[in-house]
Motif scaffolding. Structure first.
Motif, PDB file in Angstrom:
ATOM      1  N   ASP A   3       8.717   5.433   4.061  1.00  0.00           N
ATOM      2  CA  ASP A   3       7.571   5.168   3.199  1.00  0.00           C
ATOM      3  C   ASP A   3       7.093   3.752   3.504  1.00  0.00           C
ATOM      4  OD1 ASP A   3       7.837   7.662   1.929  1.00  0.00           O
ATOM      5  OD2 ASP A   3       9.271   6.843   0.472  1.00  0.00           O
ATOM      6  N   LEU A   9       5.657   0.096   1.760  1.00  0.00           N
ATOM      7  CA  LEU A   9       5.323  -0.770   0.631  1.00  0.00           C
ATOM      8  C   LEU A   9       4.186  -1.696   1.055  1.00  0.00           C
ATOM      9  CD1 LEU A   9       8.658  -1.978  -1.015  1.00  0.00           C
ATOM     10  CD2 LEU A   9       7.114  -0.155  -1.739  1.00  0.00           C
ATOM     11  N   TRP A  10       3.128  -1.695   0.259  1.00  0.00           N
ATOM     12  CA  TRP A  10       1.971  -2.539   0.554  1.00  0.00           C
ATOM     13  C   TRP A  10       1.896  -3.685  -0.442  1.00  0.00           C
ATOM     14  CZ3 TRP A  10      -0.254  -1.814   5.029  1.00  0.00           C
ATOM     15  CH2 TRP A  10      -0.360  -0.539   5.579  1.00  0.00           C
ATOM     16  N   ASN A  19       7.782  -0.939   6.264  1.00  0.00           N
ATOM     17  CA  ASN A  19       8.360   0.400   6.366  1.00  0.00           C
ATOM     18  C   ASN A  19       9.748   0.375   5.730  1.00  0.00           C
ATOM     19  OD1 ASN A  19       6.087   0.882   7.877  1.00  0.00           O
ATOM     20  ND2 ASN A  19       7.148   1.914   9.540  1.00  0.00           N
ATOM     21  N   GLU A  79      12.604   6.576   3.646  1.00  0.00           N
ATOM     22  CA  GLU A  79      11.925   7.513   2.752  1.00  0.00           C
ATOM     23  C   GLU A  79      12.680   7.675   1.426  1.00  0.00           C
ATOM     24  OE1 GLU A  79      10.344  12.178   2.846  1.00  0.00           O
ATOM     25  OE2 GLU A  79      11.543  11.365   4.480  1.00  0.00           O
ATOM     26  N   PHE A 128      12.512   3.484  -2.524  1.00  0.00           N
ATOM     27  CA  PHE A 128      11.926   2.456  -3.376  1.00  0.00           C
ATOM     28  C   PHE A 128      12.534   2.411  -4.783  1.00  0.00           C
ATOM     29  CE2 PHE A 128       8.126   0.715  -5.810  1.00  0.00           C
ATOM     30  CZ  PHE A 128       8.417  -0.599  -5.488  1.00  0.00           C
ATOM     31  N   ARG A 174      13.994  -1.224  -5.982  1.00  0.00           N
ATOM     32  CA  ARG A 174      13.407  -2.042  -7.033  1.00  0.00           C
ATOM     33  C   ARG A 174      14.390  -2.344  -8.163  1.00  0.00           C
ATOM     34  NH1 ARG A 174       8.163   0.116  -9.151  1.00  0.00           N
ATOM     35  NH2 ARG A 174       8.464  -1.602 -10.622  1.00  0.00           N
ATOM     36  N   TRP A 187       8.536  -6.513  -8.244  1.00  0.00           N
ATOM     37  CA  TRP A 187       8.238  -5.262  -7.541  1.00  0.00           C
ATOM     38  C   TRP A 187       6.905  -4.678  -7.992  1.00  0.00           C
ATOM     39  CZ3 TRP A 187      10.806  -4.642  -3.339  1.00  0.00           C
ATOM     40  CH2 TRP A 187      12.138  -5.063  -3.246  1.00  0.00           C
ATOM     41  N   PHE A 203       3.851  -4.682  -5.605  1.00  0.00           N
ATOM     42  CA  PHE A 203       3.819  -3.789  -4.448  1.00  0.00           C
ATOM     43  C   PHE A 203       3.274  -2.419  -4.845  1.00  0.00           C
ATOM     44  CE2 PHE A 203       7.038  -6.905  -3.624  1.00  0.00           C
ATOM     45  CZ  PHE A 203       6.973  -7.157  -2.263  1.00  0.00           C
ATOM     46  N   CYS A 255       3.752   1.535  -3.429  1.00  0.00           N
ATOM     47  CA  CYS A 255       4.539   2.367  -2.514  1.00  0.00           C
ATOM     48  C   CYS A 255       3.723   3.592  -2.108  1.00  0.00           C
ATOM     49  CB  CYS A 255       5.839   2.807  -3.179  1.00  0.00           C
ATOM     50  SG  CYS A 255       6.914   3.765  -2.071  1.00  0.00           S
ATOM     51  N   LYS A 291       3.910   7.091  -0.190  1.00  0.00           N
ATOM     52  CA  LYS A 291       4.769   8.133   0.371  1.00  0.00           C
ATOM     53  C   LYS A 291       4.143   8.596   1.678  1.00  0.00           C
ATOM     54  CE  LYS A 291       6.653  12.745  -0.556  1.00  0.00           C
ATOM     55  NZ  LYS A 291       7.984  12.429  -0.018  1.00  0.00           N
TER      56      LYS A 291
END
Length: 362
Positions: free
Chosen positions: A184, A186-187, A225, A228, A231, A235, A264, A267, A269, A271
């Motif tokens: 997945d 995280l942005w 990255n 999968e 997260f 967190r 957290w 961010f 997330c 998928k």
């Protein structure tokens, strides 16, 4: 309220609005329905490649978008720790290796140009609830809710341009092949430090990709990255160990990271999965963009694929409307012209994901 148009497009993102603009220019009456209240919503896929740039220039849109603000990438660089191990510069007669285009600028420019044409109509705050079919099973429009009231839009063709979780696709019961990729993303977004060159930077962190994309307005979009489904567990722990590799590789970001990534909750997330529909067309119905084929973030090609769909579909759909032939067999021309390329691009994404570490060797 009852409305009528040649084409009803569900989804006012880049692919949907570009298609609406092109159809209206061709004299095809088009209504776009978009569930959000406007163009000021959050996007993450905002980098266009040379092919999309050429499409926008061909349709006299690029300069309008550029006036609102874009950012040209000077290089693509690969880092191992603090060491840059590879750098890609623009080719001959080029001044960039990709462009950051805020989608609010992209959508605003296309909509402004489209609204000058009386064949174009865009309805915000409108959510599709039902697809309408006639006795032969041909799709003839949609029922939707606009500001709490039901409206009916009758059309010769309905377009599903409503993203990876497409309501149109679900209502049409079109089967989809979904593929997971083992990770997945995280942005996060932080202000860039002074002097930060507009460059796409890639780093290898514990065998996983860390990507930094320069953005207009002096920001950096960062994508991590992660395995999968990891997260929720991630967190539960401290955020600092997660941020340390970023700061170690790019120490000039330490102040901005510490100020803007404090929990957290800073961010988002995503998928990660890719998908392809078994068919993109039915009688009177077409899927485009993520609704037909979801791409992964690798290579930042999702927006480009969707806009090319619109570019290819517009003349095919115009011809179909003018000839009053909107059968699946006729609309299949669009699917056949795009499906192999999309499949190849998805295969290439998998290859790039599995061989990412090779960019840091030799």
């Amino acid at each position: 309220m009852n409305l009528q148009a040649d084409v009803c497009i569900v989804g006012g993102g880049p692919a949907g609005t570009l298609l609406g603009y092109l159809l209206a220019k061709n004299g095809v009456s088009t209504i776009i329905i978009e569930r959000s209240a406007g163009v000021n919503r959050q996007f993450r896929g905002e980098h266009i490649n040379a092919e999309t740039e050429a499409i926008l220039k061909e349709h006299k849109l690029f300069e309008k978008i550029e006036e609102l603000g874009i950012l040209k990438m000077k290089k693509v660089q690969y880092f191992s720790g603090r060491n840059m191990v590879r750098s890609i510069s623009p080719g001959a007669h080029e001044d960039h290796v990709g462009i950051h285009v805020p989608q609010v600028h992209l959508l605003s420019a296309i909509i402004q140009e489209s609204e000058e044409d009386n064949h174009f109509q865009l309805l915000f705050n409108t959510t599709v609830k039902e697809l309408i079919q006639d006795e032969q099973g041909i799709y003839t429009g949609v029922k939707a809710i606009q500001n709490g009231e039901e409206i009916t839009i009758s059309s010769k063709v309905t377009i599903g341009a409503d993203g990876r979780y497409s309501t149109v696709r679900k209502l049409a019961k079109i089967p989809t092949i979904e593929m997971t990729h083992g990770y997945d993303v995280l942005w996060a977004k932080i202000p860039a430090p002074e002097g930060w060159e507009p460059t796409t930077r890639m780093a290898l962190v514990d065998g996983h990709q860390l990507a930094l994309f320069s953005q207009t307005g002096g920001f950096i979009q960062i994508g991590w990255n992660i395995p999968e489904g990891s997260f929720p567990a991630l967190r539960k722990g401290s955020i600092q160990p997660f941020l340390e590799p970023l700061i170690e590789s790019f120490p000039e970001l330490e102040e901005s990271v510490n100020e803007h990534l404090q929990s957290w909750n800073d961010f988002v997330c995503l998928k990660v999965q890719s998908s392809r529909c078994e068919t993109w067309v039915e009688d009177g119905l077409v899927l485009i963009g993520d609704a037909a084929h979801t791409m992964t973030p690798t290579g930042a090609i999702g927006i480009n694929c969707g806009m090319k769909d619109a570019h290819i579909l517009a003349p095919i759909l115009t011809k179909a409307i003018n000839e009053d032939n909107i059968t699946a067999d006729h609309l299949k021309i669009f699917e056949m012209s795009r499906k192999n390329e999309i499949k190849s691009q998805q295969i290439m994404q998998v290859k790039q994901e599995t061989t990412f570490y090779e960019k840091f060797v030799g």
